[in-house]
Design an enzyme around this catalytic site. Structure first.
Site, mmCIF file in Angstrom:
data_model
loop_
_atom_site.group_PDB
_atom_site.id
_atom_site.type_symbol
_atom_site.label_atom_id
_atom_site.label_comp_id
_atom_site.label_asym_id
_atom_site.label_seq_id
_atom_site.Cartn_x
_atom_site.Cartn_y
_atom_site.Cartn_z
ATOM 1 N N GLU A 1 -5.352 161.515 -10.572
ATOM 2 C CA GLU A 1 -5.123 161.099 -11.957
ATOM 3 C C GLU A 1 -4.197 162.033 -12.749
ATOM 4 O O GLU A 1 -3.263 161.567 -13.401
ATOM 5 C CB GLU A 1 -6.463 160.914 -12.669
ATOM 6 C CG GLU A 1 -7.128 159.611 -12.224
ATOM 7 C CD GLU A 1 -8.591 159.513 -12.625
ATOM 8 O OE1 GLU A 1 -9.068 160.378 -13.370
ATOM 9 O OE2 GLU A 1 -9.246 158.567 -12.184
ATOM 10 N N ASP B 1 -5.598 152.307 -12.726
ATOM 11 C CA ASP B 1 -6.441 153.433 -13.105
ATOM 12 C C ASP B 1 -7.862 152.899 -13.201
ATOM 13 O O ASP B 1 -8.233 152.249 -14.176
ATOM 14 C CB ASP B 1 -5.956 154.000 -14.449
ATOM 15 C CG ASP B 1 -6.938 155.024 -15.019
ATOM 16 O OD1 ASP B 1 -7.823 155.490 -14.274
ATOM 17 O OD2 ASP B 1 -6.792 155.358 -16.214
ATOM 18 N N ASP C 1 -7.172 166.454 -18.298
ATOM 19 C CA ASP C 1 -7.614 165.059 -18.211
ATOM 20 C C ASP C 1 -9.125 165.003 -18.371
ATOM 21 O O ASP C 1 -9.873 165.286 -17.441
ATOM 22 C CB ASP C 1 -7.174 164.502 -16.841
ATOM 23 C CG ASP C 1 -7.692 163.086 -16.588
ATOM 24 O OD1 ASP C 1 -8.290 162.495 -17.519
ATOM 25 O OD2 ASP C 1 -7.503 162.580 -15.476
ATOM 26 N N LYS D 1 -18.294 154.326 -11.512
ATOM 27 C CA LYS D 1 -17.520 155.380 -10.855
ATOM 28 C C LYS D 1 -18.358 156.628 -10.629
ATOM 29 O O LYS D 1 -18.140 157.367 -9.678
ATOM 30 C CB LYS D 1 -16.322 155.712 -11.739
ATOM 31 C CG LYS D 1 -15.265 156.565 -11.083
ATOM 32 C CD LYS D 1 -14.102 156.685 -12.043
ATOM 33 C CE LYS D 1 -12.994 157.550 -11.526
ATOM 34 N NZ LYS D 1 -11.919 157.635 -12.537
#
Lengths: 573, 480
Positions: free
Chosen positions: A151, A12, A174, A74
């Protein structure tokens, strides 16, 4: 390059932290790094001796040396922006690769075997370029990327693994450090089916921190009559303090933010000390929280479900610890969010489960079948009479994959004997703004008036990211086809090898490349085919790295080639 | 095809939805997407086909369409539904026509016949069949809705508008209906009504069906354009609403940057049209009720919201530049000289000949110089209102401020006179020195901001007009 055997790990790669997990002996295990941490900060820095540091060490130096430390990489993925570390600029891809490389090294140490295959998770709402860049980072770090998994799907997998018998409708909420994803899934008879996804690529815990930082900055500037604008040291300190304050506020009603030295005025150091109540914090993030509503509604309505049909809300991502977020979910969906999965680890766990399924580590009877949807639109470029740059969709976004779709096209002008099939992916209406993934030509079409000849184009796309395109001239039955691997970054070929000259890095590496080219010519002229071949491989890799602006990789290769050349010269002497 | 679908899933033809679903999931477990992708796709296709048919069947029940109580009729209906679901309209038409011939004007067949006819382009036939249905069932809202849409597609504007109103009164509010209703209003120039309809679409219907933000852009574009013909106040409200929407949608707008950016130019062109109002028929007829200033302010507000919604957008800078250019050209508070000055500097990107660009820049600067310093106020307006544009002119303004007018004029005239020789005969001749020669002065209104040449362009390889005997590219046309 790498062998496709051995263990596959799940990673992850998050905005703030990165976790890795592996499925073995019938269960998922989280992999700790060299210091024993499971959650590794997603930070990369250069220390004062010029070496790269990753993880906790990099995070620790962020407060002291923000100018040579990168966090929240990211968020820059797929934007084309560069990140400055010290003297040089790096692409987000190679910095992400640094983190993944670190993951690979500590996983190898912990598992005691070679690790070179991985399943990497990305937000469901990541676009094609962001996915591709994530995969490229994986490859750069020495992994064969077996799959890019969404995810929320991973989070649901980690839940589903332990609740095989259940029949339920699940909503995964999420809210991570930088992105917000909502996915609605249905679990039935051991099959996990993704119904719909939605989200916001720029909403997450970092925005909450930013709201708090903005408030603190305003207070500080007003009190002391100094400006903090453009001061990266102050910013890094405030960011770190705000983040800590946010975390504390999830457990207690108020927290104190303390920064001993934030700025200077007339030679005197100025510190900051503020008490932030939970109420105040919640009012600061209220606007951001409102933005979570639409994706939830969109995902629900796309899946054809209503609030009442949901059986469970799974939470993933650290930001779901914030009480206001939980309250928002209760208000919106009328369900108490489930605590069945670990908000920080579940995504890595799910990725590891997926890795286990691919690698065969998960026993068939315990195996969960997952059906996923196509994350981006695929189509070909066509003309509609006004513009010759129309994206004609063949496989739309959100269709369950694997999927095969066929569309019929017609010749555009009289006596047209060839058709160029240009395959694009992306959401724009004009093809050229999307990403071209492949092109081929269909020839020998019988001469006929415009629109008389028919060409069937069919796309077949599977969950390994392989797209098969075939075009059939209906009247003759002649078929041409092309296979495109959407995840594997294209390997250097003849054409792209010369593209390096256009790269901003070209200037630095030009002399070495020239020198190596000369050495190759000499070696092959002198009958030394072996070393010419070796050099050529390295040189091709270097050119590719330069073209892609992978500075770190290019510098490594530069070193290697230089050594090779030097040793060769010594031998000759 | 349907028979196959039942066979693939291994269920009987009268299986319930629950049974179909269970069968589907069981099959998927056996044939996973990883292990058996071919079979999986077949299962998936079958499942989707059956699901779509269920949807259509439900639809059938809600509007209580008649289907003859006869195995043959039922079978035909099923075929119609499945073909309609897979967009094979020609087959629907064929089957439904045969069914109508067999069973008479049964509403179930007639309804799908009319829908398929519309989709296949036979709008006239579709209208006739729907009129039959409406006559037979005057209280059925769905028939009224479809009739209105078919009339609109056929181009019967007035009749369509009446039909839309009737369906609206019966409570029809779905998104597609409202959007087409708006189009009908716009075509009949019922702008205020159109705005009402769109507000309903954006407000209530939006909340019920939860559209993706992208689906709203088009309705909003129409809302703004229609509002421009209602009143100044309405336009301001609509723009405010749109800006608010953009801010709320935030990241949901990812990927719509292009569509969003394309919305601005038409609005700016309205503003330009208003100030030059005799050029465009809509303006001349006074259909636009909005003022130039309102549009300009509204457009900036929307642009600011768009920039905030998509902060890393790559089109905003270019959009801002284009918009400023159009707005400057239409700004009634700016004199012609100032507009020409801006055009010479900003619009220069499309002109390939640097000498020509230089020439018209000099020309426009000399004109400004003639009016200096009375037009200082104009420059100030430019500076505050159009910062992007102003930045291009900064250098010139600095010279205006620091050097004496005469010296500046002399220095520019030298260059100007030299260039004027080559560009003799061009329409664009504004500087007084050349105007005295009795030349024409034409502001080309079709292509705002471009100047047409009267003479052939001097090609790169033609002999240079200065008489040196060299090629133009090697003489005066040499690129700096």
């Amino acid at each position: 390059m790498t062998e496709r055997t051995g263990v596959i790990i799940g990673i992850d790669l998050g905005t703030t932290t990165t976790e890795a997990a592996v499925y073995r002996n019938g269960k998922v295990e989280m992999i700790p790094d060299f210091d024993g941490n499971i959650a590794v900060p997603s930070a990369v820095g250069i220390d004062d001796r010029g070496n790269f540091v990753v993880g906790a060490k990099a995070k620790a130096q962020y407060v002291l040396a923000p100018e040579r430390t990168a966090i929240e990489i990211k968020r820059k993925t797929g934007t084309g922006e560069k990140i400055r570390l010290g003297e040089k600029e790096y692409t987000p891809v190679e910095l992400s690769a640094r983190i993944l490389d670190y993951v690979r090294r500590y996983s190898e140490a912990w598992l005691g075997e070679t690790v070179n295959r991985a399943v990497i998770s990305v937000p469901a709402y990541f676009n094609d370029i962001q996915r591709r860049e994530t995969a490229e980072a994986g490859q750069l770090a020495g992994f064969t990327v077996e799959r890019i998994i969404n995810e929320p799907t991973a989070a649901a997998l980690s839940y589903g693994m332990n609740h095989l018998e259940e029949e339920s409708h699940i909503l995964v909420y999420d809210l991570g450090g930088g992105t917000f994803d909502v996915t609605v899934l249905e679990m039935f008879e051991g099959v996990l089916e993704v119904k719909a996804s939605s989200g916001d690529n720029r909403l997450g815990g970092k925005d909450f921190d930013q709201s708090l930082v903005r408030w603190l900055t305003e207070r500080f500037e007003e009190k002391n009559q100094v400006s903090l604008k453009g001061d990266i040291f102050a910013e890094s300190r405030l960011k770190t303090a705000a983040e800590q304050c946010k975390v504390e506020l999830s457990a207690q009603e108020s927290a104190v933010v303390r920064v001993p030295v934030l700025a200077e005025k007339d030679g005197c150091p100025l510190g900051l000390e503020e008490t932030v109540t939970r109420e105040l914090f919640e009012s600061l993030i209220a606007g951001d929280l409102t933005r979570t509503r639409r994706p939830v509604n969109v995902a629900l309505s796309d899946s054809g479900l209503h609030e009442g049909d949901l059986d469970m809300v799974l939470l993933a991502g650290g930001s779901t610890r914030i009480p206001a977020v939980r309250r928002e979910i209760r208000g919106l969906l009328g369900i108490e969010p489930s605590a069945a999965i670990h908000p920080d680890y579940s995504i890595a766990e799910g990725a590891a489960v997926q890795a286990g399924i691919i690698g065969g580590a998960v026993e068939t009877e315990k195996s969960l079948v997952m059906t996923d949807v196509n994350p981006y639109t695929l189509g070909v470029r066509t003309t509609d009479g006004y513009s010759s740059d129309v994206m004609s969709v063949i496989i739309p976004r959100n269709v369950t994959i694997p999927a095969t779709r066929r569309e019929r096209y017609y010749t555009a002008w009289d006596d047209q004997d060839t058709v160029s099939v240009q395959v694009y992916q992306g959401e724009y209406a004009s093809a050229s703004r999307n990403h071209m993934v492949g092109e081929f030509e269909v020839g020998d079409i019988p001469l006929a008036p415009a629109g008389k000849e028919e060409i069937d184009i069919s796309f077949s796309y599977n969950q390994n990211g392989i797209l098969q395109v075939s075009a059939e001239v209906v009247s003759t039955g002649k078929v041409s086809s092309l296979t495109i691997d959407m995840i594997d970054a294209s390997l250097p070929d003849e054409k792209s090898a010369e593209e390096w000259k256009k790269s901003p890095l070209a200037r630095e590496f030009r002399s070495l490349i020239r020198r190596a080219e000369k050495a190759i010519r000499l070696a092959s002229a002198g009958g030394d085919g072996e070393s010419a071949g070796e050099l050529e491989t390295m040189l091709a890799q270097l050119k590719y790295a330069v073209m892609k602006e992978y500075r770190i990789r290019a510098e490594e290769l530069e070193e290697e080639i230089r050594e090779y050349l030097n040793s060769g010269e010594e031998n000759n002497e | 095809m349907n028979e196959d679908a039942y066979k693939v899933l291994g269920v009987s033809r009268d299986a319930s939805q629950e049974e179909i679903k269970r069968a589907y999931f069981r099959m998927v477990r056996q044939h996973t997407p990883d292990s058996d992708p071919e079979m999986f796709q077949e299962i998936r296709r079958a499942y989707e086909a059956l699901k779509d048919m269920e949807e259509q069947k439900k639809d059938l029940e809600t509007i209580s369409l008649e289907v003859p109580d006869d195995p043959m009729g039922k079978k035909m209906m099923e075929q119609i539904l499945s073909c309609y679901g897979s967009h094979d309209y020609q087959r629907v038409i064929d089957t439904a026509q045969e069914a109508v011939r067999y069973f008479g004007n049964c509403s179930g067949f007639l309804y799908y016949l009319a829908l398929a006819q519309r989709e296949a382009g036979y709008t006239g036939k579709s209208v006739r069949n729907l009129e039959l249905l409406v006559e037979k069932f005057p209280d059925e809202m769905r028939f009224r809705r479809e009739l209105a849409i078919s009339l609109q597609e056929r181009g019967f504007g007035k009749k369509a508008l009446d039909a839309f109103e009737t369906a609206w009164k019966m409570g029809c509010r779905d998104t597609e209906f409202l959007f087409l209703f708006n189009l009908a209003c716009y075509e009949r120039r019922k702008y205020a009504r159109g705005v009402q309809i769109l507000e309903t679409l954006i407000g209530d219907a939006g909340r019920k069906t939860v559209l993706q933000p992208l689906d709203y852009l088009q309705p909003y574009e129409w809302l703004l354009i229609s509002s421009a013909s209602v009143s100044d106040e309405k336009f301001r409200q609509s723009a405010e609403r749109f800006a608010q929407f953009l801010l709320e949608a935030g990241g949901g707008l990812d990927g719509c940057e292009e569509e969003l950016a394309e919305m601005f130019l038409p609005l700016a062109m309205i503003a330009y049209g208003i100030s030059e109002n005799d050029e465009i028929p809509e303006m001349a007829a006074g259909w636009m009720k909005v003022t130039y200033t309102t549009i300009r302010e509204a457009v900036w507000k929307i642009l600011a919201a768009a920039q905030k919604a998509i902060p890393d957008g790559k089109l905003w800078k270019e959009t801002q530049k284009q918009l400023e250019h159009v707005f400057v050209m239409g700004d009634p508070e700016l004199s012609i000289s100032i507009r020409c000055l801006v055009d010479a500097f900003v619009g220069g990107d499309e002109r390939e000949d640097p000498q020509f660009t230089r020439f018209i820049q000099l020309d426009s600067m000399l004109c400004i110089l003639e009016e200096w310093p009375e037009n200082r106020g104009q420059i100030e307006i430019l500076k505050h209102r159009y910062p992007e544009t102003y930045s291009r002119l900064e250098e010139f303004v600095r010279r205006l401020d620091s050097e004496s007018t005469d010296r500046l004029r002399d220095s520019m005239l030298k260059d100007y006179r030299r260039l004027a020789k080559y560009f003799d005969g061009y329409y664009f001749q504004r500087y007084p020195e050349r105007r005295q020669e009795g030349t024409r002065q034409v502001w080309d209104s079709d292509q705002e901001g471009t100047f047409r040449r009267a003479e052939k362009k001097v090609g790169r390889n033609d002999p240079c007009p200065c008489g040196s005997g060299k090629k133009y590219k090697n003489c005066c046309g040499r690129k700096g």
